[in-house]
Motif scaffolding. Structure first.
Motif, PDB file in Angstrom:
ATOM      1  N   THR A 126       0.845  -1.188   0.000  1.00  0.00           N
ATOM      2  CA  THR A 126       0.000   0.000   0.000  1.00  0.00           C
ATOM      3  C   THR A 126       0.882   1.241   0.000  1.00  0.00           C
ATOM      4  O   THR A 126       2.104   1.167   0.154  1.00  0.00           O
ATOM      5  CB  THR A 126      -0.901   0.020   1.242  1.00  0.00           C
ATOM      6  OG1 THR A 126      -0.079  -0.013   2.424  1.00  0.00           O
ATOM      7  CG2 THR A 126      -1.833  -1.179   1.258  1.00  0.00           C
ATOM      8  N   ASP A 127       0.263   2.392  -0.171  1.00  0.00           N
ATOM      9  CA  ASP A 127       1.008   3.643  -0.131  1.00  0.00           C
ATOM     10  C   ASP A 127       1.478   3.902   1.297  1.00  0.00           C
ATOM     11  O   ASP A 127       0.682   3.954   2.228  1.00  0.00           O
ATOM     12  CB  ASP A 127       0.127   4.794  -0.608  1.00  0.00           C
ATOM     13  CG  ASP A 127       0.887   6.098  -0.727  1.00  0.00           C
ATOM     14  OD1 ASP A 127       1.238   6.467  -1.856  1.00  0.00           O
ATOM     15  OD2 ASP A 127       1.145   6.746   0.316  1.00  0.00           O
ATOM     16  N   GLN A 128       2.765   4.039   1.458  1.00  0.00           N
ATOM     17  CA  GLN A 128       3.361   4.305   2.770  1.00  0.00           C
ATOM     18  C   GLN A 128       3.940   5.713   2.876  1.00  0.00           C
ATOM     19  O   GLN A 128       4.103   6.233   3.973  1.00  0.00           O
ATOM     20  CB  GLN A 128       4.472   3.282   3.054  1.00  0.00           C
ATOM     21  CG  GLN A 128       4.009   1.841   3.086  1.00  0.00           C
ATOM     22  CD  GLN A 128       3.063   1.568   4.239  1.00  0.00           C
ATOM     23  OE1 GLN A 128       3.231   2.098   5.341  1.00  0.00           O
ATOM     24  NE2 GLN A 128       2.050   0.740   3.982  1.00  0.00           N
ATOM     25  N   ALA A 129       4.259   6.329   1.736  1.00  0.00           N
ATOM     26  CA  ALA A 129       4.923   7.630   1.756  1.00  0.00           C
ATOM     27  C   ALA A 129       3.985   8.756   2.163  1.00  0.00           C
ATOM     28  O   ALA A 129       4.433   9.767   2.720  1.00  0.00           O
ATOM     29  CB  ALA A 129       5.524   7.924   0.387  1.00  0.00           C
ATOM     30  N   SER A 130       2.698   8.616   1.867  1.00  0.00           N
ATOM     31  CA  SER A 130       1.679   9.628   2.212  1.00  0.00           C
ATOM     32  C   SER A 130       1.992  10.996   1.616  1.00  0.00           C
ATOM     33  O   SER A 130       1.643  12.026   2.192  1.00  0.00           O
ATOM     34  CB  SER A 130       1.531   9.742   3.739  1.00  0.00           C
ATOM     35  OG  SER A 130       1.083   8.523   4.282  1.00  0.00           O
ATOM     36  N   ARG A 131       2.650  10.992   0.479  1.00  0.00           N
ATOM     37  CA  ARG A 131       2.884  12.264  -0.215  1.00  0.00           C
ATOM     38  C   ARG A 131       1.603  12.758  -0.879  1.00  0.00           C
ATOM     39  O   ARG A 131       1.374  13.959  -0.993  1.00  0.00           O
ATOM     40  CB  ARG A 131       3.977  12.093  -1.267  1.00  0.00           C
ATOM     41  CG  ARG A 131       5.335  11.693  -0.722  1.00  0.00           C
ATOM     42  CD  ARG A 131       6.345  11.572  -1.856  1.00  0.00           C
ATOM     43  NE  ARG A 131       7.625  11.089  -1.357  1.00  0.00           N
ATOM     44  CZ  ARG A 131       8.555  11.853  -0.794  1.00  0.00           C
ATOM     45  NH1 ARG A 131       8.303  13.141  -0.645  1.00  0.00           N
ATOM     46  NH2 ARG A 131       9.694  11.336  -0.381  1.00  0.00           N
ATOM     47  N   TYR A 132       0.810  11.819  -1.352  1.00  0.00           N
ATOM     48  CA  TYR A 132      -0.449  12.141  -2.005  1.00  0.00           C
ATOM     49  C   TYR A 132      -1.537  11.294  -1.365  1.00  0.00           C
ATOM     50  O   TYR A 132      -1.280  10.220  -0.810  1.00  0.00           O
ATOM     51  CB  TYR A 132      -0.366  11.845  -3.510  1.00  0.00           C
ATOM     52  CG  TYR A 132       0.768  12.560  -4.200  1.00  0.00           C
ATOM     53  CD1 TYR A 132       0.584  13.830  -4.734  1.00  0.00           C
ATOM     54  CD2 TYR A 132       2.034  11.962  -4.294  1.00  0.00           C
ATOM     55  CE1 TYR A 132       1.632  14.491  -5.365  1.00  0.00           C
ATOM     56  CE2 TYR A 132       3.085  12.621  -4.923  1.00  0.00           C
ATOM     57  CZ  TYR A 132       2.884  13.884  -5.451  1.00  0.00           C
ATOM     58  OH  TYR A 132       3.924  14.536  -6.064  1.00  0.00           O
ATOM     59  N   SER A 133      -2.764  11.739  -1.480  1.00  0.00           N
ATOM     60  CA  SER A 133      -3.878  11.029  -0.857  1.00  0.00           C
ATOM     61  C   SER A 133      -4.484  10.021  -1.818  1.00  0.00           C
ATOM     62  O   SER A 133      -4.309  10.109  -3.045  1.00  0.00           O
ATOM     63  CB  SER A 133      -4.952  12.010  -0.413  1.00  0.00           C
ATOM     64  OG  SER A 133      -5.581  12.607  -1.541  1.00  0.00           O
ATOM     65  N   GLU A 134      -5.200   9.067  -1.263  1.00  0.00           N
ATOM     66  CA  GLU A 134      -5.925   8.097  -2.077  1.00  0.00           C
ATOM     67  C   GLU A 134      -6.911   8.798  -3.004  1.00  0.00           C
ATOM     68  O   GLU A 134      -7.030   8.452  -4.179  1.00  0.00           O
ATOM     69  CB  GLU A 134      -6.662   7.117  -1.171  1.00  0.00           C
ATOM     70  CG  GLU A 134      -7.550   6.128  -1.890  1.00  0.00           C
ATOM     71  CD  GLU A 134      -8.344   5.261  -0.926  1.00  0.00           C
ATOM     72  OE1 GLU A 134      -9.501   4.905  -1.265  1.00  0.00           O
ATOM     73  OE2 GLU A 134      -7.828   4.948   0.162  1.00  0.00           O
ATOM     74  N   SER A 135      -7.592   9.810  -2.477  1.00  0.00           N
ATOM     75  CA  SER A 135      -8.600  10.507  -3.278  1.00  0.00           C
ATOM     76  C   SER A 135      -7.956  11.247  -4.448  1.00  0.00           C
ATOM     77  O   SER A 135      -8.534  11.321  -5.538  1.00  0.00           O
ATOM     78  CB  SER A 135      -9.396  11.486  -2.413  1.00  0.00           C
ATOM     79  OG  SER A 135      -8.549  12.477  -1.842  1.00  0.00           O
ATOM     80  N   GLN A 136      -6.744  11.786  -4.258  1.00  0.00           N
ATOM     81  CA  GLN A 136      -6.056  12.455  -5.359  1.00  0.00           C
ATOM     82  C   GLN A 136      -5.730  11.467  -6.475  1.00  0.00           C
ATOM     83  O   GLN A 136      -5.899  11.772  -7.661  1.00  0.00           O
ATOM     84  CB  GLN A 136      -4.764  13.113  -4.856  1.00  0.00           C
ATOM     85  CG  GLN A 136      -4.971  14.384  -4.058  1.00  0.00           C
ATOM     86  CD  GLN A 136      -3.657  14.939  -3.546  1.00  0.00           C
ATOM     87  OE1 GLN A 136      -2.940  14.293  -2.779  1.00  0.00           O
ATOM     88  NE2 GLN A 136      -3.318  16.146  -3.970  1.00  0.00           N
ATOM     89  N   ALA A 137      -5.249  10.284  -6.083  1.00  0.00           N
ATOM     90  CA  ALA A 137      -4.892   9.280  -7.084  1.00  0.00           C
ATOM     91  C   ALA A 137      -6.123   8.783  -7.832  1.00  0.00           C
ATOM     92  O   ALA A 137      -6.115   8.673  -9.066  1.00  0.00           O
ATOM     93  CB  ALA A 137      -4.173   8.113  -6.415  1.00  0.00           C
ATOM     94  N   LEU A 138      -7.196   8.480  -7.094  1.00  0.00           N
ATOM     95  CA  LEU A 138      -8.405   7.960  -7.734  1.00  0.00           C
ATOM     96  C   LEU A 138      -9.065   9.022  -8.599  1.00  0.00           C
ATOM     97  O   LEU A 138      -9.643   8.705  -9.651  1.00  0.00           O
ATOM     98  CB  LEU A 138      -9.368   7.444  -6.677  1.00  0.00           C
ATOM     99  CG  LEU A 138      -8.872   6.247  -5.858  1.00  0.00           C
ATOM    100  CD1 LEU A 138      -9.940   5.816  -4.855  1.00  0.00           C
ATOM    101  CD2 LEU A 138      -8.484   5.089  -6.756  1.00  0.00           C
ATOM    102  N   ASP A 139      -8.991  10.267  -8.172  1.00  0.00           N
ATOM    103  CA  ASP A 139      -9.560  11.352  -8.974  1.00  0.00           C
ATOM    104  C   ASP A 139      -8.792  11.506 -10.285  1.00  0.00           C
ATOM    105  O   ASP A 139      -9.382  11.757 -11.336  1.00  0.00           O
ATOM    106  CB  ASP A 139      -9.515  12.654  -8.178  1.00  0.00           C
ATOM    107  CG  ASP A 139     -10.228  13.798  -8.883  1.00  0.00           C
ATOM    108  OD1 ASP A 139     -11.452  13.683  -9.100  1.00  0.00           O
ATOM    109  OD2 ASP A 139      -9.572  14.798  -9.212  1.00  0.00           O
ATOM    110  N   LYS A 140      -7.470  11.332 -10.220  1.00  0.00           N
ATOM    111  CA  LYS A 140      -6.646  11.414 -11.427  1.00  0.00           C
ATOM    112  C   LYS A 140      -7.032  10.320 -12.424  1.00  0.00           C
ATOM    113  O   LYS A 140      -7.148  10.559 -13.630  1.00  0.00           O
ATOM    114  CB  LYS A 140      -5.172  11.302 -11.062  1.00  0.00           C
ATOM    115  CG  LYS A 140      -4.212  11.289 -12.232  1.00  0.00           C
ATOM    116  CD  LYS A 140      -4.170  12.633 -12.948  1.00  0.00           C
ATOM    117  CE  LYS A 140      -3.417  13.662 -12.151  1.00  0.00           C
ATOM    118  NZ  LYS A 140      -3.120  14.890 -12.957  1.00  0.00           N
TER     119      LYS A 140
END
Length: 363
Positions: free
Chosen positions: A245-259
């Protein structure tokens, strides 16, 4: 040539271990208001073909003097699965001039119909995006390299073609999508790049999964823009592998899914997950075209191969169909219907073309 900028890529696949079947939600062939038929429209009732079980979605069409008609289209079944490997003898041409009550069949010998190479008007790009965080490098690197090489072998044409290219990128915890190999049509170059990966490749043991999704989508978007500027139809596939899973937390799940959700409709998204630490629901949303999961590293190559088959089918379900029309100068606008029959199924689409200037001598 009038190029159509939008055509959607969709695949149905049952995963060996677990697959996502949400691809129906991604279909939007609503070009010019004609639904799945793209530039085309339903055939006239006088032909009495019945309902379409195969869908011909016209992406582009043009004429070339002295009398050639060219139609570029995609073929899928009624569930959106690509139909690859069709030959010219599976298509029947029907024309209707201004003085005809209905369509007349044009014989194959008279029309010299053929499936032609589409490399001049179609560019297919694949971005293979690999998670090279510490857990992969220390636990499943050998299997990932083998699976990636097999994927490349299966997807890239045996004879290099500039219209089919692949690039490889990788990510770890840094806010960077690293380029392992730029776009190329060479299998050997891509496989050599994969073989160059070693356990010391990464300096950041974390996982910037969402950043990789966002950045690879931006890259695919740029590729489509470049294709458009070169007057070609472009398509891109993002194939993303991760074991966590994403561990860096640089970007949010919602940002990725919106993209992903707002991406150009010519971009297909695939995800491959490995092991028990992945978030399958998130990967299914990212891999909205298709997602599949391997339970352990021994299953990884089979899983990659399964996906590669669908990527290849998708690329080979686009056809440039050409024929010599018997219509001649003065007949002006004519209706054209193309019917395909395959495996007991049929489908047809109707369009029109201008025969002004047509003469004999078409090759």
């Amino acid at each position: 040539m009038h190029m159509i900028r939008t055509f959607l890529l969709i695949f149905g696949l049952t995963g060996m271990f677990l697959s996502c079947g949400n691809a129906d939600d991604d279909v939007s062939f609503d070009l010019n208001g004609n639904g799945d038929l793209g530039l085309g429209k339903p055939v006239d009732d006088c032909l009495d073909f019945g309902p379409n079980e195969l869908i011909l979605s016209i992406q582009d069409q043009y004429t070339t003097l002295p009398g050639k008609v060219s139609v570029f289209f995609r073929v899928s079944d009624e569930f959106g699965n690509p139909v690859a490997g069709l030959t010219a003898d599976q298509f029947t041409i029907y024309e209707q001039g201004r003085n005809d009550d209905c369509f007349s069949t044009i014989s194959s010998s008279e029309s010299q119909s053929r499936i032609s190479p589409n490399s001049q008007i179609f560019q297919n790009h694949t971005l293979l995006v690999l998670d090279l965080s510490n857990s992969v490098l220390s636990g499943s690197l050998t299997e990932l390299k083998s699976a990636s090489a097999s994927f490349i072998d299966n997807v890239m044409p045996a004879v290099p073609a500039e219209s089919f290219q692949m690039a490889i990128y990788w990510f770890d915890g840094e806010d960077v999508l690293h380029e392992l190999n730029p776009l190329t049509s060479s299998r050997e170059e891509l496989i050599a790049a994969v073989e160059s990966i070693d356990s010391d490749f990464s300096n950041d043991p974390s996982t910037d999964l969402y950043g990789a999704v966002i950045k690879s989508t931006d890259l695919a978007t740029d590729l489509l823009r470049d294709s458009e500027q070169n007057n070609t139809i472009g398509a891109a596939s993002i194939v993303l592998f991760t074991d966590g899973t994403d561990q860096a937390s640089r970007y949010s799940e919602s940002q990725a899914l919106d993209k992903v959700e707002k991406a150009n409709s010519n971009i297909s998204f695939f995800t491959i997950g490995l092991g028990a630490e992945i978030d399958s629901e998130v990967l299914e949303e990212i891999g909205k075209t298709f997602s599949v999961f391997a339970g352990n590293k021994e299953e990884l190559e089979v899983t990659f191969n399964q996906l590669s088959q669908k990527v290849s089918e998708r690329a080979n379900s686009f056809y440039l169909f050409e024929y010599c029309s018997p219509k001649r100068d003065g007949s002006g606008e004519n209706n054209l219907a193309i019917r395909v029959q395959h495996g007991g199924l049929q489908g047809a689409v109707q369009t029109s073309f201008d025969a002004s200037g047509f003469t004999a001598g078409c090759q």
